[in-house]
Design an enzyme around this catalytic site. Structure first.
Site, mmCIF file in Angstrom:
data_model
loop_
_atom_site.group_PDB
_atom_site.id
_atom_site.type_symbol
_atom_site.label_atom_id
_atom_site.label_comp_id
_atom_site.label_asym_id
_atom_site.label_seq_id
_atom_site.Cartn_x
_atom_site.Cartn_y
_atom_site.Cartn_z
ATOM 1 N N HIS A 52 4.389 -10.014 2.433
ATOM 2 C CA HIS A 52 3.515 -11.036 3.015
ATOM 3 C C HIS A 52 2.747 -11.829 1.976
ATOM 4 O O HIS A 52 2.002 -12.748 2.322
ATOM 5 C CB HIS A 52 2.556 -10.439 4.054
ATOM 6 C CG HIS A 52 1.447 -9.594 3.482
ATOM 7 N ND1 HIS A 52 0.175 -10.058 3.312
ATOM 8 C CD2 HIS A 52 1.444 -8.328 3.043
ATOM 9 C CE1 HIS A 52 -0.584 -9.097 2.795
ATOM 10 N NE2 HIS A 52 0.172 -8.032 2.634
ATOM 11 N N THR A 64 0.827 -1.207 0.000
ATOM 12 C CA THR A 64 0.000 0.000 0.000
ATOM 13 C C THR A 64 0.863 1.260 0.000
ATOM 14 O O THR A 64 0.651 2.170 -0.800
ATOM 15 C CB THR A 64 -0.925 -0.005 1.240
ATOM 16 O OG1 THR A 64 -1.822 -1.113 1.116
ATOM 17 C CG2 THR A 64 -1.734 1.279 1.330
ATOM 18 N N CYS A 70 -21.419 -8.296 0.885
ATOM 19 C CA CYS A 70 -21.707 -8.706 2.250
ATOM 20 C C CYS A 70 -20.439 -9.050 3.008
ATOM 21 O O CYS A 70 -20.403 -9.003 4.220
ATOM 22 C CB CYS A 70 -22.628 -9.922 2.240
ATOM 23 S SG CYS A 70 -24.124 -9.643 1.313
ATOM 24 N N THR A 127 13.178 4.594 11.202
ATOM 25 C CA THR A 127 14.084 3.498 11.538
ATOM 26 C C THR A 127 13.656 2.270 10.750
ATOM 27 O O THR A 127 12.485 1.896 10.750
ATOM 28 C CB THR A 127 14.035 3.212 13.053
ATOM 29 O OG1 THR A 127 14.391 4.414 13.728
ATOM 30 C CG2 THR A 127 14.995 2.102 13.433
ATOM 31 N N GLN A 152 0.900 -8.906 -6.769
ATOM 32 C CA GLN A 152 0.372 -10.251 -7.004
ATOM 33 C C GLN A 152 1.142 -11.031 -8.069
ATOM 34 O O GLN A 152 0.748 -12.141 -8.411
ATOM 35 C CB GLN A 152 -1.110 -10.181 -7.389
ATOM 36 C CG GLN A 152 -2.020 -9.678 -6.279
ATOM 37 C CD GLN A 152 -2.187 -10.658 -5.132
ATOM 38 O OE1 GLN A 152 -1.769 -11.825 -5.212
ATOM 39 N NE2 GLN A 152 -2.785 -10.201 -4.035
ATOM 40 N N SER A 198 5.182 -6.650 -2.199
ATOM 41 C CA SER A 198 4.836 -6.774 -0.783
ATOM 42 C C SER A 198 5.309 -8.132 -0.271
ATOM 43 O O SER A 198 5.116 -9.157 -0.926
ATOM 44 C CB SER A 198 3.325 -6.629 -0.621
ATOM 45 O OG SER A 198 2.955 -6.766 0.723
HETATM 46 C C1 LIG Z 1 11.547 11.909 19.172
HETATM 47 C C2 LIG Z 1 11.472 10.950 18.042
HETATM 48 N N1 LIG Z 1 10.472 11.068 17.140
HETATM 49 C C3 LIG Z 1 10.346 10.220 16.107
HETATM 50 C C4 LIG Z 1 11.240 9.191 15.911
HETATM 51 C C5 LIG Z 1 11.047 8.297 14.728
HETATM 52 O O1 LIG Z 1 10.566 7.032 15.090
HETATM 53 P P1 LIG Z 1 10.745 5.760 14.107
HETATM 54 O O2 LIG Z 1 12.188 5.460 14.089
HETATM 55 O O3 LIG Z 1 9.930 4.689 14.721
HETATM 56 O O4 LIG Z 1 10.248 6.164 12.769
HETATM 57 C C6 LIG Z 1 12.307 9.029 16.829
HETATM 58 C C7 LIG Z 1 13.311 7.953 16.702
HETATM 59 O O5 LIG Z 1 14.011 7.744 15.770
HETATM 60 C C8 LIG Z 1 12.422 9.928 17.906
HETATM 61 O O6 LIG Z 1 13.414 9.818 18.788
HETATM 62 C C1 LIG Z 2 -2.580 -5.913 -6.068
HETATM 63 C C2 LIG Z 2 -2.328 -5.459 -4.681
HETATM 64 N N1 LIG Z 2 -1.794 -4.244 -4.457
HETATM 65 C C3 LIG Z 2 -1.533 -3.790 -3.225
HETATM 66 C C4 LIG Z 2 -1.804 -4.544 -2.110
HETATM 67 C C5 LIG Z 2 -1.516 -3.969 -0.757
HETATM 68 O O1 LIG Z 2 -0.389 -4.559 -0.162
HETATM 69 P P1 LIG Z 2 -0.173 -4.494 1.416
HETATM 70 O O2 LIG Z 2 -1.220 -5.323 2.025
HETATM 71 O O3 LIG Z 2 1.207 -5.029 1.636
HETATM 72 O O4 LIG Z 2 -0.296 -3.061 1.827
HETATM 73 C C6 LIG Z 2 -2.378 -5.830 -2.293
HETATM 74 C C7 LIG Z 2 -2.701 -6.720 -1.174
HETATM 75 O O5 LIG Z 2 -3.436 -6.462 -0.260
HETATM 76 C C8 LIG Z 2 -2.646 -6.287 -3.601
HETATM 77 O O6 LIG Z 2 -3.192 -7.483 -3.815
HETATM 78 S S1 FES Z 3 -24.621 -7.957 4.028
HETATM 79 FE FE1 FES Z 3 -25.914 -8.444 2.472
HETATM 80 S S2 FES Z 3 -27.634 -9.211 3.523
HETATM 81 FE FE2 FES Z 3 -26.052 -9.227 4.898
#
Ligand SMILES: Cc1ncc(COP(=O)(O)O)c(C=O)c1O
Ligand SMILES: Cc1ncc(COP(=O)(O)O)c(C=O)c1O
Ligand code: FES
Ligand code: FES
Lengths: 128, 387, 387
Positions: B202, B73, B326, B238, B180, B200
């Site tokens: 996963h 994403t 649904c 990070t 995909q 991606s």
């Molecule tokens: C005060 C502060 N804000 C933001 C961040 C950024 O966090 P992250 O590394 O999880 O993106 C950090 C650390 O690097 C930080 O010390």
């Molecule tokens: C075609 C496609 N694009 C983007 C994504 C988003 O990837 P992610 O779940 O890693 O954000 C997915 C899967 O959810 C996907 O199938």
């Molecule tokens: S969401 Fe379609 S009837 Fe339940």
């Protein structure tokens, strides 16, 4: 399944009560859910102001099928007046609740019942 | 009860080999921050570079063209918003397709609200973008074309190479969402003529929460997040070390096993498709029969609603997914099926089954055994069905 | 060789208990995608909700006010850009401080390039923002105030509660970057009067690549990434399940241990500060002596350059960090030290040591033992030093 849906919902989905149609039913109600495109049709057989038999057919999600089944159970043997008291909310409650995003599905069941009763009442008027 | 997982396009489990590679980074052996200069940091930096090389190698890119993100994403958002921001002086027109993942579709809609014009290309009933349509849509204002490689719902393989060729001729930046396709079919950024490509972790047996954007050297693109100088100033924060290491290892394994696994899964898929089509009436296969990733089968069962079908399958231990409104919690059924011209009520009864490493022929036999009963039961309850 | 890690503000190792909690999500036991309806997916959803509740509990929030992100950086970006986008009709003025982390600072600069006016508040020589300065900076156009809770370099604790009070009175959204305070000092969003608060997992012995933004119910904010409906439509992308679960467990443990650990570390820190100040000449402590997080010590050693010092420490097995330009890869020494009025040449010789769970009194003794020699050796090489 029991974590999205209550056990009661799953029970009614797995073993739905009163599935089918009634030939020459006293009343038939059909509602569609404009939100998701699902359809429910409910048949009632009325004798002496009492709903003797009831059947349904539903095209819809688990919640839609379970609410359909539940409403048929709730209404069987009730008088028309009693049946008219049944609300969508009551059906959902009888199933131990539905997930929030599924509440609109429960709107099918009581609505279909009320339409079936309306149909029955219209037919009786014409007959008399 | 037998458990058959048929939702590999939604997500995949982390492979044991991948977890093994990640573990040191989840212990105090190797927890350093690659931006720091002391020993812990240097070890982390080295591991980061190795992972980058492995991911690069899977898609025929150079390591310095891989930018790690928090997933597919974010990679899609970076591709679209980053390119739009860096090139808006040249023009404000973007071309994409109507069957993209929401990560592209909603980002394109966001750009529309910010003064960009977006063309959403139609697709054939089989779910394929036509190269001629792309060509016709191009204007002097066009700065970006984004068409996905393999569709996540119906598995169609789009003519990326041809669209890329066109884009290159016209000097337009070309992005493909390959979330995909990577690891499932051969992907080579040079052969495909792409400038930007999202992947991606996963989806290929790596951990969730990590992905990457391939950025061809020289492509004008701005960052969308602001902060530290990580990822050569294109993606601050990070680094998700265990995630990235896992993604690298997953990419390496996917590359090694791809040819054999593709063949094996294609045979299983064909058995599944042929089996369903011959055993059940009133069913259609969605998507192209030939230009289709080896892992995807997508059916519409008439007179049956998708969520009920999924619930019934789940009770038999089978996990699949559906394009039904649904299920999705949204109001409309799958935008992909609708764009293919499939009517609402048919789209509503669709089920996607996506195969993966753990599936065997016995799994398919099992699905083919239980599916007819399930469909028959639901049809017997359906007011639309009368046979 | 003894290894003493004194860079806990850069990152921390994942605790074994946290890894244990994550492992099921890195195996095929619990790999589901929480957005899917079948059993695997539902298990994931439940675990996700539990982690959310744990993080919420650490900061006195409600679970539904926690939105998971890919880290502190993304949380800061979301807070600033998301608020700016959602409130620009009301005004285009933002107030922040000159000692924020780059994740806030660079995001504020990005917004300046997009038509917002930003006031960067000065700080006292001790590194504290003055509440009066905030008050004076407020205009009718002000839509957001963002002041960090604890500074990452000098450990100063800012008057968040008072600034929050002011912001609330004036109806201005208030964000605090609490990446360096959460888990180290008590943090309660209601007591602090904040609407938005950023936190990051890898600073509290959770995994890297995950963090969150607390969003007080009713706060107007737009998403900055576009895609699926995850995180109640505020942050799309398949959830980083192992990361989030780890963050949740880390938050839970941090909350349990906070009072005792804070006392323990404060004693170690004081020993370190007093020891250095008494053993070495021409050294100053940067940041406030009292309003200081228990884990931080930051010194400037005159006539010594920071990177040389770090390398020398590393050779003795001690990991620290520095505000020196030579370390950071940028041309200027720490913007935080400069904003505090510390001259370039002094800032250049600064070293930050940040304590954590694994540090013992013996670690401090070791540092106090080797530090004087190291400083003396470097000074003996320095043309600036002549005693
Ligand atoms: C005060 C502060 N804000 C933001 C961040 C950024 O966090 P992250 O590394 O999880 O993106 C950090 C650390 O690097 C930080 O010390
Ligand atoms: C075609 C496609 N694009 C983007 C994504 C988003 O990837 P992610 O779940 O890693 O954000 C997915 C899967 O959810 C996907 O199938
Ligand atoms: S969401 Fe379609 S009837 Fe339940
Ligand atoms: S002298 Fe080497 S970077 Fe400063």
């Amino acid at each position: 399944m029991s974590r999205v849906y209550s056990e009661k919902v799953m029970d009614h989905f797995t073993n739905p009560r009163n599935v089918g149609e009634i030939e020459n039913a006293s009343g038939v109600g059909e509602v569609g859910n404009p939100v998701c495109g699902d359809i429910m049709r409910l048949y009632i057989q009325v004798e002496d102001g009492i709903i003797k038999d009831v059947k349904f057919k539903t095209f819809g999600c688990g919640a839609a099928i379970a609410t359909s089944s539940m409403v048929t159970e709730m209404v069987k043997g009730k008088t028309i007046e009693e049946a008219l008291q049944i609300t969508n909310k009551a059906v959902a409650e009888a199933l131990d609740g539905l997930p929030a995003q599924k509440m609109h599905c429960s709107n099918l069941a009581a609505d279909a019942l009320h339409k079936a009763i309306e149909d029955f009442q219209n037919k009786s008027k014409k007959a008399s | 009860m037998r458990r058959v997982y048929l939702d590999h396009s939604a997500t995949t489990p982390v492979r044991p080999e991948v977890l093994d590679a990640m573990l040191p980074f989840l212990k105090d052996e190797a927890f350093g921050n690659p931006s720091t200069i002391y020993s812990y940091g240097r070890e982390a930096k080295k591991a980061l570079d190795e992972a980058r090389a492995k991911v690069a190698s899977l898609i025929g890119a150079r390591p310095e063209e891989i930018f790690f993100t928090s997933g597919g994403t974010e990679a899609d958002n970076l591709a679209l918003i980053g390119t739009a921001a860096a090139n808006e002086k040249k023009g404000r027109h973007i071309i994409t397709s109507s069957i993209e993942h929401h990560a592209v579709l909603h980002t394109a809609q966001y750009l529309m609200r910010h003064g960009f014009k977006v063309t959403f290309l139609p697709v054939t009933p089989e779910g394929l973008v036509r190269v001629e349509d792309v060509e016709e849509a191009i204007t002097d204002e066009t700065i970006l074309i984004s068409v996905m490689h393999v569709n996540n719902e119906v598995g169609t393989i789009q003519p990326i190479k041809e669209i890329g060729h066109l884009a290159r001729e016209r000097g337009i930046i070309f992005h493909t969402d390959a979330v995909q396709s990577v690891g499932k079919i051969p992907v080579n950024v040079d052969e495909l003529n792409v400038d930007l490509l999202s992947a991606s972790s996963h989806k290929i047996y790596g951990p969730k929460g990590v992905g990457c954007l391939y950025i061809r050297k020289g492509t004008r693109i701005n960052p969308i997040l602001h902060g530290g100088a990580q990822e050569r100033k294109r993606r601050p924060g990070t680094e998700n070390m265990p995630g990235i290491i896992g993604f690298g290892r997953a990419a390496e394994l996917a590359g090694q096993e791809l040819p054999a696994e593709m063949e094996r899964l294609q045979a299983l898929r064909d058995k599944l498709i042929d089996g369903i089509m011959s055993r059940i009436e009133d069913v259609q296969l969605n998507g192209d029969r030939e230009k289709r990733v080896a892992t995807n089968a997508n059916f519409s069962f008439r007179y049956v609603e998708g969520e009920s079908l999924l619930l019934s399958l789940d009770m038999k231990g089978i996990c699949a997914s559906s394009g039904s409104a649904c299920t999705s919690g949204s109001l409309d059924p799958s935008h992909v099926l609708l764009a293919m011209g499939i009517p609402h009520e048919v789209a509503h009864g669709s089920v996607r089954m996506t195969l993966g490493r753990d599936n065997t022929e016995a799994d398919i036999d099992y699905v083919l055994e239980v599916m007819p009963e399930i469909v028959a039961r639901l049809r017997s309850m359906s007011p639309l069905y009368n046979r």
